[in-house]
Design a protein around this motif. Structure first.
Motif, mmCIF file in Angstrom:
data_model
loop_
_atom_site.group_PDB
_atom_site.id
_atom_site.type_symbol
_atom_site.label_atom_id
_atom_site.label_comp_id
_atom_site.label_asym_id
_atom_site.label_seq_id
_atom_site.Cartn_x
_atom_site.Cartn_y
_atom_site.Cartn_z
ATOM 1 N N ASP A 31 0.844 -1.187 0.000
ATOM 2 C CA ASP A 31 0.000 0.000 0.000
ATOM 3 C C ASP A 31 0.882 1.240 0.000
ATOM 4 O O ASP A 31 2.112 1.151 -0.104
ATOM 5 N N GLU A 32 0.247 2.408 0.137
ATOM 6 C CA GLU A 32 1.005 3.660 0.042
ATOM 7 C C GLU A 32 1.943 3.862 1.230
ATOM 8 O O GLU A 32 2.855 4.691 1.174
ATOM 9 N N ALA A 80 7.455 4.067 -1.680
ATOM 10 C CA ALA A 80 6.089 3.889 -2.193
ATOM 11 C C ALA A 80 5.449 5.247 -2.472
ATOM 12 O O ALA A 80 4.821 5.459 -3.518
ATOM 13 N N GLY A 81 5.617 6.186 -1.544
ATOM 14 C CA GLY A 81 5.057 7.526 -1.749
ATOM 15 C C GLY A 81 5.664 8.218 -2.949
ATOM 16 O O GLY A 81 4.970 8.894 -3.709
ATOM 17 N N LEU A 84 4.172 6.680 -6.153
ATOM 18 C CA LEU A 84 2.776 7.062 -6.345
ATOM 19 C C LEU A 84 2.640 8.537 -6.707
ATOM 20 O O LEU A 84 1.787 8.904 -7.513
ATOM 21 N N ARG A 85 3.502 9.389 -6.132
ATOM 22 C CA ARG A 85 3.448 10.814 -6.483
ATOM 23 C C ARG A 85 3.851 11.037 -7.935
ATOM 24 O O ARG A 85 3.248 11.826 -8.653
ATOM 25 N N ALA A 112 3.545 1.998 -10.048
ATOM 26 C CA ALA A 112 2.291 2.465 -9.472
ATOM 27 C C ALA A 112 1.144 1.706 -10.123
ATOM 28 O O ALA A 112 1.077 1.596 -11.347
ATOM 29 N N SER A 119 -4.654 3.292 -4.685
ATOM 30 C CA SER A 119 -3.270 3.346 -5.173
ATOM 31 C C SER A 119 -2.420 2.314 -4.439
ATOM 32 O O SER A 119 -2.424 2.262 -3.206
ATOM 33 N N ARG A 120 -1.722 1.514 -5.206
ATOM 34 C CA ARG A 120 -0.844 0.493 -4.666
ATOM 35 C C ARG A 120 0.481 0.542 -5.429
ATOM 36 O O ARG A 120 0.595 1.160 -6.488
#
Length: 283
Positions: A31-32, A80-81, A84-85, A112, A119-120
């Motif tokens: 996950d995020e 992860a962040g 995703l960003r 992503a 969002s994963r």
């Protein structure tokens, strides 16, 4: 933005388990926050963990994950962040160290993805062989330095660490001036010798903790992390070690260099740091 759509493991549990269990690469879905939601045995083996440890976040005493320079990796939540960003893939070499076990060298590709509208991050792990950087085109074939792609990854990692640790990251660009004229006068082989010599000087004359890369045909780059200051000292050191005269045949030639540098606390993006350094280099 490049985001993949995947089915939720809970919906297709038998198919998902059969698929990832039969793969020869490690697979992790997080996950995020970096919490592992699903994985396979290959990933656990590469990470030198048991599968339950991956899923629960348990790490045995002495277990460490570092990048290929030996520096500690940002935690999975940070990575992860970041993925995703950006909405784009990220590739990172990493080294797993566990007391009493040989080092495990891994290449991790982060993607992503969307799972039921959430969002994963999908991680694919592969064992790194000695030629992985060459086979992926990550090393410059002339100088042996990291190329542009690997430089961008190293800079991104440096920015993440700066944000999470409250330190600074500096990018230095070194432009070899009038290289085309040098090649025309002395020949391309001599030009290659000049670039190889400068690469060796930068690699040997700067700290082992710095990343020295070939950014372009006539440009080198240095990525450095430091607790304070502006990075000017690093830029001047790079100028000094690369600016010594070079013997070309019977002549000694002093390379003409332009140097620029940008220091950030990690809040800027990779591309904005590069754009600022390139702009300063032109002026």
């Amino acid at each position: 933005m490049s985001v993949l759509e995947v089915a939720a493991p809970s919906q297709l549990a038998p198919v998902w388990d059969e698929l990832i269990s039969g793969l020869t690469v490690g697979v992790l879905l997080t996950d995020e926050r970096g919490q592992v939601l699903a994985t396979n045995d290959v990933a656990a083996e590469l990470m030198q963990l048991v599968k339950s440890d991956l899923l629960t976040g348990t790490r045995p005493a002495g277990w460490q994950v570092r990048d290929d320079t030996g520096a500690p990796m940002p935690d999975w939540a940070e990575l992860a962040g970041q993925v995703l960003r950006a909405g784009s893939p990220l590739s990172i070499p990493m080294v797993i160290a566990r007391p009493g076990q040989p080092l495990s060298r891994i290449w991790a590709d982060y993607h992503a993805v969307q799972v039921q509208g959430r969002s994963r991050v999908l991680m694919l792990l592969q064992s790194v062989h000695t030629d992985v950087s060459h086979s992926r085109g990550l090393l410059d074939p002339l100088t042996g330095l990291p190329g542009r792609v690997l430089l961008l990854d190293r800079l991104e990692q440096s920015l993440v660490r700066a944000r999470s640790r409250g330190t600074l990251s500096t990018l230095v660009l070194i432009d070899v001036q009038r290289l085309a004229a040098f090649n025309a006068e002395h020949g391309f082989d001599r030009g290659d010798d000049l670039l190889t010599t400068l690469a060796g000087r930068l690699r040997e004359g700067l700290s082992d903790e710095h990343t020295v890369a070939r950014y372009g045909g006539d440009e080198f780059a240095v990525v450095a992390e430091h607790p304070n200051g502006t990075g000017e000292e690093i830029a001047e050191q790079a100028r000094e070690v690369a600016g010594w005269p070079v013997r070309i045949g019977r002549k000694r030639v002093r390379p003409g260099l332009r140097v620029s540098w940008v220091t950030t606390d990690g809040q800027a993006s990779v591309h904005s740091v590069l754009a600022r350094a390139e702009q300063q280099l032109q002026h």
